[in-house]
Motif scaffolding. Sequence first.
Motif, PDB file in Angstrom:
ATOM      1  N   GLN A 268      22.053  15.800 -70.098  1.00 13.78           N
ATOM      2  CA  GLN A 268      21.996  17.097 -69.438  1.00 13.78           C
ATOM      3  C   GLN A 268      20.589  17.658 -69.308  1.00 13.78           C
ATOM      4  O   GLN A 268      20.409  18.752 -68.767  1.00 13.78           O
ATOM      5  N   ILE A 269      19.590  16.918 -69.764  1.00 12.53           N
ATOM      6  CA  ILE A 269      18.227  17.468 -69.738  1.00 12.53           C
ATOM      7  C   ILE A 269      17.691  17.587 -68.313  1.00 12.53           C
ATOM      8  O   ILE A 269      16.847  18.454 -68.033  1.00 12.53           O
ATOM      9  N   VAL A 270      18.181  16.757 -67.383  1.00 13.65           N
ATOM     10  CA  VAL A 270      17.734  16.875 -65.988  1.00 13.65           C
ATOM     11  C   VAL A 270      18.161  18.228 -65.431  1.00 13.65           C
ATOM     12  O   VAL A 270      17.354  18.955 -64.827  1.00 13.65           O
ATOM     13  N   ALA A 271      19.425  18.586 -65.613  1.00 13.27           N
ATOM     14  CA  ALA A 271      19.895  19.886 -65.133  1.00 13.27           C
ATOM     15  C   ALA A 271      19.137  21.017 -65.815  1.00 13.27           C
ATOM     16  O   ALA A 271      18.792  22.021 -65.181  1.00 13.27           O
ATOM     17  N   GLY A 272      18.856  20.864 -67.107  1.00 13.48           N
ATOM     18  CA  GLY A 272      18.083  21.884 -67.812  1.00 13.48           C
ATOM     19  C   GLY A 272      16.685  22.029 -67.253  1.00 13.48           C
ATOM     20  O   GLY A 272      16.170  23.141 -67.080  1.00 13.48           O
ATOM     21  N   ALA A 273      16.043  20.896 -66.941  1.00  9.72           N
ATOM     22  CA  ALA A 273      14.684  20.929 -66.401  1.00  9.72           C
ATOM     23  C   ALA A 273      14.650  21.581 -65.028  1.00  9.72           C
ATOM     24  O   ALA A 273      13.764  22.402 -64.726  1.00  9.72           O
ATOM     25  N   LEU A 274      15.606  21.227 -64.166  1.00 12.51           N
ATOM     26  CA  LEU A 274      15.624  21.806 -62.821  1.00 12.51           C
ATOM     27  C   LEU A 274      15.946  23.295 -62.869  1.00 12.51           C
ATOM     28  O   LEU A 274      15.420  24.078 -62.065  1.00 12.51           O
ATOM     29  N   THR A 275      16.799  23.699 -63.791  1.00 16.15           N
ATOM     30  CA  THR A 275      17.107  25.125 -63.943  1.00 16.15           C
ATOM     31  C   THR A 275      15.888  25.883 -64.435  1.00 16.15           C
ATOM     32  O   THR A 275      15.580  26.977 -63.950  1.00 16.15           O
ATOM     33  N   ALA A 276      15.183  25.313 -65.415  1.00 13.28           N
ATOM     34  CA  ALA A 276      13.962  25.953 -65.909  1.00 13.28           C
ATOM     35  C   ALA A 276      12.928  26.074 -64.794  1.00 13.28           C
ATOM     36  O   ALA A 276      12.288  27.124 -64.621  1.00 13.28           O
ATOM     37  N   GLU A 277      12.747  25.004 -64.020  1.00 13.90           N
ATOM     38  CA  GLU A 277      11.769  25.023 -62.935  1.00 13.90           C
ATOM     39  C   GLU A 277      12.129  26.081 -61.889  1.00 13.90           C
ATOM     40  O   GLU A 277      11.278  26.881 -61.468  1.00 13.90           O
ATOM     41  N   ALA A 278      13.397  26.105 -61.462  1.00 13.09           N
ATOM     42  CA  ALA A 278      13.805  27.058 -60.428  1.00 13.09           C
ATOM     43  C   ALA A 278      13.686  28.492 -60.924  1.00 13.09           C
ATOM     44  O   ALA A 278      13.284  29.394 -60.167  1.00 13.09           O
ATOM     45  N   THR A 279      14.017  28.718 -62.179  1.00 10.80           N
ATOM     46  CA  THR A 279      13.958  30.067 -62.739  1.00 10.80           C
ATOM     47  C   THR A 279      12.517  30.538 -62.866  1.00 10.80           C
ATOM     48  O   THR A 279      12.175  31.664 -62.478  1.00 10.80           O
ATOM     49  N   MET A 280      11.659  29.699 -63.410  1.00  9.01           N
ATOM     50  CA  MET A 280      10.252  30.066 -63.553  1.00  9.01           C
ATOM     51  C   MET A 280       9.619  30.299 -62.192  1.00  9.01           C
ATOM     52  O   MET A 280       8.844  31.256 -62.007  1.00  9.01           O
ATOM     53  N   SER A 281       9.934  29.459 -61.235  1.00  5.18           N
ATOM     54  CA  SER A 281       9.374  29.606 -59.893  1.00  5.18           C
ATOM     55  C   SER A 281       9.849  30.903 -59.239  1.00  5.18           C
ATOM     56  O   SER A 281       9.046  31.658 -58.660  1.00  5.18           O
ATOM     57  N   ALA A 282      11.141  31.193 -59.342  1.00  5.44           N
ATOM     58  CA  ALA A 282      11.691  32.396 -58.717  1.00  5.44           C
ATOM     59  C   ALA A 282      11.117  33.668 -59.319  1.00  5.44           C
ATOM     60  O   ALA A 282      10.956  34.678 -58.623  1.00  5.44           O
ATOM     61  N   LEU A 283      10.792  33.619 -60.605  1.00  8.98           N
ATOM     62  CA  LEU A 283      10.281  34.799 -61.297  1.00  8.98           C
ATOM     63  C   LEU A 283       8.754  34.812 -61.372  1.00  8.98           C
ATOM     64  O   LEU A 283       8.174  35.660 -62.056  1.00  8.98           O
ATOM     65  N   ASP A 284       8.110  33.869 -60.690  1.00 11.23           N
ATOM     66  CA  ASP A 284       6.638  33.779 -60.679  1.00 11.23           C
ATOM     67  C   ASP A 284       6.072  33.635 -62.089  1.00 11.23           C
ATOM     68  O   ASP A 284       5.045  34.238 -62.440  1.00 11.23           O
ATOM     69  N   VAL A 285       6.748  32.833 -62.903  1.00 13.29           N
ATOM     70  CA  VAL A 285       6.317  32.592 -64.280  1.00 13.29           C
ATOM     71  C   VAL A 285       5.465  31.329 -64.312  1.00 13.29           C
ATOM     72  O   VAL A 285       5.922  30.246 -63.929  1.00 13.29           O
ATOM     73  N   ILE A 286       4.222  31.452 -64.762  1.00 14.50           N
ATOM     74  CA  ILE A 286       3.307  30.310 -64.821  1.00 14.50           C
ATOM     75  C   ILE A 286       3.558  29.477 -66.067  1.00 14.50           C
ATOM     76  O   ILE A 286       3.454  28.247 -66.043  1.00 14.50           O
TER      77      ILE A 286
END
Length: 350
Positions: A268-286
């Motif tokens: 499940q780490i792939v789904a976790g990684a993509l969720t983290a990436e999309a969330t950080m990107s959407a919230l402008d988190v560096i």
Amino acid sequence: MRSAVLDIGSNSAQLQVVDVASGAPPLPVHAVKEPTRLGEELQADGSLSERGAHRVAAAVRRTVEAAGRLEVELLYPFITAAIRDATNRSDVLDLIEVESGIRPQYLSGEEEARLTYFAAHRWYGWSSGHLLLIDIGGGSMELALGRDVEPDLAVSLPLGAGRLTRSHLNGDPPGRSELKGLRQHVRDTLSEVLDRLRWEGNPRRVVGTSKTFKQLARVAGAAPRRRGPFVKRELSLADLRDQIPRLTDVNTRKRAELKGISRPRAGQIVAGALTAEATMSALDVISVEICPWALREGVLLHHLEAHSATPELPLRALSRTAFASKGEKNDGVTARGTVTALPARRGPPA
């Protein structure tokens, strides 16, 4: 007083034991983990299979037995999204109660977000400032934002790594269309709360909790767990994006060989990684800081500060006589959660 939290989740039942002292941090003195692997037992109708129900009941029984051996005096047992959201939740809880003598309670997703934020805010103390918390679990993702001990906003979204793996990633490794579909689903779901999060203003500090963030940070080069909780660990969006191909281009067996990725979570780490990436990107988190404390510590901290001005904890403790009696009445206490005072523990556990 020796207290413990029993967190019954999608991957494991984890018992965290602390010796509670006023003003002291709830650092664990013992930890017990029993596998549950509930993600693979979720059926099409949203129920947990009979095999999964018996597996989690046996795991809880073993952790409760360990709590007795370790002379735990107050136990806080709770379930998270994997069981809470199951259509046969009551049946699963009934089986756990028959097997172990305790009936775990459950928190709403918002309560999980609030308690996890509470723990992170306590970890960073006065330096936390305007704090944004992101916690990616197996069944849900919690977001919380605030400046004080209580968040101004706390939400839970159905974006857990295990849930998304089951719903969107069938290939091993997943295909490009599956990855694209998962990313779009995460963005669409996040859109429900993005405006409110942005309205609250830019956070001074962004923290990530849960095993998902810890393992992703380790893959990206953060210090290993053996270095202890006080070593600063971070995960930048740039490093995360660099590592995603390493996770998506190989199968589960190969992922489990990467440093920091445990075998039970490799699927499940792939789904976790993509969720983290999309969330950080959407919230402008560096970048996010990896916070060592999360939900279990939040529950314990609320217990420690029970006489302060913090809101009432939505979980009740079980006294040792309660969870050791396997449901039988003992000095007026049953396994359904009444708290009683017990004699002070004398000497170390046997």
